[in-house]
Scaffold this active site. Structure first.
Site, PDB file in Angstrom:
ATOM      1  N   TYR A  64       0.835  -1.209   0.000  1.00 51.28           N
ATOM      2  CA  TYR A  64       0.000   0.000   0.000  1.00 51.28           C
ATOM      3  C   TYR A  64       0.871   1.261   0.000  1.00 51.28           C
ATOM      4  O   TYR A  64       1.557   1.556   0.977  1.00 51.28           O
ATOM      5  CB  TYR A  64      -0.945   0.032   1.208  1.00 51.28           C
ATOM      6  CG  TYR A  64      -1.905  -1.131   1.258  1.00 51.28           C
ATOM      7  CD1 TYR A  64      -2.385  -1.734   0.097  1.00 51.28           C
ATOM      8  CD2 TYR A  64      -2.350  -1.647   2.473  1.00 51.28           C
ATOM      9  CE1 TYR A  64      -3.261  -2.808   0.138  1.00 51.28           C
ATOM     10  CE2 TYR A  64      -3.230  -2.718   2.532  1.00 51.28           C
ATOM     11  CZ  TYR A  64      -3.669  -3.293   1.353  1.00 51.28           C
ATOM     12  OH  TYR A  64      -4.533  -4.352   1.400  1.00 51.28           O
ATOM     13  N   HIS A 129      -0.222 -11.954   0.519  1.00 54.65           N
ATOM     14  CA  HIS A 129      -1.056 -10.915  -0.090  1.00 54.65           C
ATOM     15  C   HIS A 129      -1.448 -11.230  -1.535  1.00 54.65           C
ATOM     16  O   HIS A 129      -0.590 -11.268  -2.413  1.00 54.65           O
ATOM     17  CB  HIS A 129      -0.289  -9.577  -0.028  1.00 54.65           C
ATOM     18  CG  HIS A 129      -1.135  -8.371  -0.296  1.00 54.65           C
ATOM     19  ND1 HIS A 129      -0.652  -7.088  -0.154  1.00 54.65           N
ATOM     20  CD2 HIS A 129      -2.429  -8.230  -0.685  1.00 54.65           C
ATOM     21  CE1 HIS A 129      -1.604  -6.223  -0.457  1.00 54.65           C
ATOM     22  NE2 HIS A 129      -2.682  -6.894  -0.792  1.00 54.65           N
TER      23      HIS A 129
HETATM   24  P1  NAD Z   1     -13.423   0.134   1.238  1.00 51.22           P
HETATM   25  O1  NAD Z   1     -14.566  -0.567   0.641  1.00 51.22           O
HETATM   26  O2  NAD Z   1     -13.219   0.035   2.688  1.00 51.22           O
HETATM   27  O3  NAD Z   1     -13.521   1.659   0.755  1.00 51.22           O
HETATM   28  C1  NAD Z   1     -12.572   2.604   1.131  1.00 51.22           C
HETATM   29  C2  NAD Z   1     -12.973   3.967   0.559  1.00 51.22           C
HETATM   30  O4  NAD Z   1     -14.174   4.400   1.190  1.00 51.22           O
HETATM   31  C3  NAD Z   1     -11.925   5.030   0.848  1.00 51.22           C
HETATM   32  O5  NAD Z   1     -11.951   5.980  -0.212  1.00 51.22           O
HETATM   33  C4  NAD Z   1     -12.454   5.682   2.118  1.00 51.22           C
HETATM   34  O6  NAD Z   1     -11.967   6.984   2.256  1.00 51.22           O
HETATM   35  C5  NAD Z   1     -13.947   5.642   1.865  1.00 51.22           C
HETATM   36  N1  NAD Z   1     -14.787   5.659   3.094  1.00 51.22           N
HETATM   37  C6  NAD Z   1     -14.570   5.027   4.269  1.00 51.22           C
HETATM   38  N2  NAD Z   1     -15.573   5.263   5.128  1.00 51.22           N
HETATM   39  C7  NAD Z   1     -16.460   6.076   4.486  1.00 51.22           C
HETATM   40  C8  NAD Z   1     -17.700   6.656   4.850  1.00 51.22           C
HETATM   41  N3  NAD Z   1     -18.237   6.470   6.045  1.00 51.22           N
HETATM   42  N4  NAD Z   1     -18.333   7.422   3.922  1.00 51.22           N
HETATM   43  C9  NAD Z   1     -17.804   7.615   2.695  1.00 51.22           C
HETATM   44  N5  NAD Z   1     -16.631   7.090   2.287  1.00 51.22           N
HETATM   45  C10 NAD Z   1     -15.963   6.314   3.183  1.00 51.22           C
HETATM   46  O7  NAD Z   1     -12.095  -0.385   0.457  1.00 51.22           O
HETATM   47  P2  NAD Z   1     -10.597  -0.628   0.898  1.00 51.22           P
HETATM   48  O8  NAD Z   1     -10.010   0.522   1.625  1.00 51.22           O
HETATM   49  O9  NAD Z   1      -9.912  -1.101  -0.339  1.00 51.22           O
HETATM   50  O10 NAD Z   1     -10.690  -1.882   1.861  1.00 51.22           O
HETATM   51  C11 NAD Z   1     -10.567  -1.770   3.249  1.00 51.22           C
HETATM   52  C12 NAD Z   1      -9.250  -2.334   3.759  1.00 51.22           C
HETATM   53  O11 NAD Z   1      -9.226  -3.752   3.608  1.00 51.22           O
HETATM   54  C13 NAD Z   1      -7.995  -1.835   3.024  1.00 51.22           C
HETATM   55  O12 NAD Z   1      -7.587  -0.582   3.512  1.00 51.22           O
HETATM   56  C14 NAD Z   1      -7.033  -2.957   3.325  1.00 51.22           C
HETATM   57  O13 NAD Z   1      -6.517  -2.807   4.635  1.00 51.22           O
HETATM   58  C15 NAD Z   1      -7.935  -4.199   3.281  1.00 51.22           C
HETATM   59  N6  NAD Z   1      -7.962  -4.842   1.933  1.00 51.22           N
HETATM   60  C16 NAD Z   1      -7.142  -5.908   1.722  1.00 51.22           C
HETATM   61  C17 NAD Z   1      -7.110  -6.515   0.474  1.00 51.22           C
HETATM   62  C18 NAD Z   1      -6.188  -7.675   0.243  1.00 51.22           C
HETATM   63  O14 NAD Z   1      -5.544  -8.125   1.160  1.00 51.22           O
HETATM   64  N7  NAD Z   1      -6.084  -8.184  -0.959  1.00 51.22           N
HETATM   65  C19 NAD Z   1      -7.909  -6.039  -0.567  1.00 51.22           C
HETATM   66  C20 NAD Z   1      -8.759  -4.971  -0.312  1.00 51.22           C
HETATM   67  C21 NAD Z   1      -8.784  -4.386   0.946  1.00 51.22           C
END
Ligand code: NAD
Length: 324
Positions: A64, A129
């Protein structure tokens, strides 16, 4: 006069690990500027607010922001001075800004680099990952055994695997010894537009594996401001989600709150990892969880949104290499 205690999110057991994770987990990919720039003040403010609201689980990766997320999270945890036993950190290995490498050598070096950036002596969970980009047989025969050795050194407590296609989890779990994998992190498969993970939950439970579900907002699809440029969804899926967000807004409802509550409703999922980069987002996501517990979800609006998204239900995108 003492201030009333803030409502806090519920803790849930993670498989057989003995860990109790906050049901809302702090996805730290936004701290790597993945969804736009985030200042140090915003990062510290969001993580401080997360602790105040009972969030104890933080997920990051060297991938990230090309290691930025780990560095910012490390700096932030250090600045806040919260005792190490009070929070759970997961990071990852095998995926880097310059590509994938799941070899035993690389992942063994990788954890030392991550610990340095995070300013920690150990991480609670180390996850391979996005394993669909590597050879799954290498993950089984080389990477997971290397992580088992890291467990013995105390640098990591538990082992996880992450990725998009759900078939990767059954492939690996059917071929490793019981207990070799403690945690599965699935993303974009337990939200209003895609809930395909649901069918896999009984299997994961039977294997004693803890389940983390990430991206309840479908990486921005289920937000008023919409997804980032790089989002891999089809134009059809993006447009249906935009229509659902507009539908909610016109009725004074918030699609992100609805989406959080949908994902949090299934208690076989230990933590719903949502990416956050502002105090406001932490407040909103925690409020959604607390409201779900106390009042329940808005079933009427949810049914209406599900009807809008029905033509694209469980539509996903390709991820990874062809496995031989
Ligand atoms: P998400 O679905 O959590 O969306 C994140 C987006 O939504 C960001 O732009 C954030 O600013 C926004 N957001 C958060 N809360 C909000 C709210 N209340 N209102 C409006 N917008 C809001 O997607 P993500 O960040 O990709 O996934 C969450 C976490 O999961 C990642 O940060 C990561 O740690 C993990 N993840 C891991 C993998 C993997 O291991 N392959 C893949 C995807 C995500």
């Amino acid at each position: 006069m003492a201030l009333p205690a803030l409502p806090k999110v519920e803790l849930r057991e993670l498989g057989n690990t003995g860990l109790k994770l906050s049901c809302v987990g702090f996805g730290a990919s936004p701290l790597g500027n993945v969804f736009g720039p985030v200042s140090d003040d915003e990062a510290i403010g969001s993580v401080r607010e997360a602790f105040r609201r009972g969030i104890n689980f933080f997920d990051t990766s060297p991938y990230y922001g090309g290691t930025l997320s780990e560095k910012v999270l490390g700096k932030t945890l250090e600045a806040l001075g919260v005792p190490r036993s009070e929070y759970i950190v997961a990071t990852k290995c095998g995926r880097y800004a310059d590509g994938f490498d799941f070899s035993a050598d690389r992942v063994t070096k990788s954890i030392d680099e991550s610990l340095e950036r995070l300013q920690l002596d150990y991480v609670d969970i180390l996850q391979c990952h996005d394993i669909e980009f590597g050879s799954l047989d290498q993950i089984i025969n080389e990477t997971i055994p290397a992580l088992k050795k890291l467990k013995e050194t105390g640098k990591i407590r538990f082992i996880g695997i992450t990725g998009l296609p759900l078939g990767i989890f059954t492939y690996v779990l059917d071929r490793v010894p019981p207990g070799a994998v403690d945690v599965v992190l699935s993303y974009c498969h337990y939200g209003i537009n895609d809930s395909a993970l649901e069918d896999l939950l009984p299997y994961l439970k039977s294997k004693g594996v803890g389940v983390i579900s990430a991206s309840p907002l479908a990486m921005g699809l289920l937000t008023e401001s919409g997804p980032p440029e790089w989002h891999p969804a089809s134009a059809e899926l993006k447009s249906a989600c935009r229509a659902a967000a507009v539908y909610c807004k016109e009725r004074g409802k918030n699609i992100s709150k609805l989406a959080m509550q949908y994902s949090l409703s299934n208690k076989d999922i230990s933590s719903v990892l949502v990416g956050m980069n502002s105090i406001k987002q932490v407040e909103e996501n925690v409020a959604a969880a607390v409201e779900l517990e106390t009042v329940g979800k808005d079933e009427k609006t949810l049914a209406e949104v599900e009807a809008i998204l029905k033509p694209v239900k469980n539509q996903t995108w390709s991820s990874g290499i062809q496995q031989s």
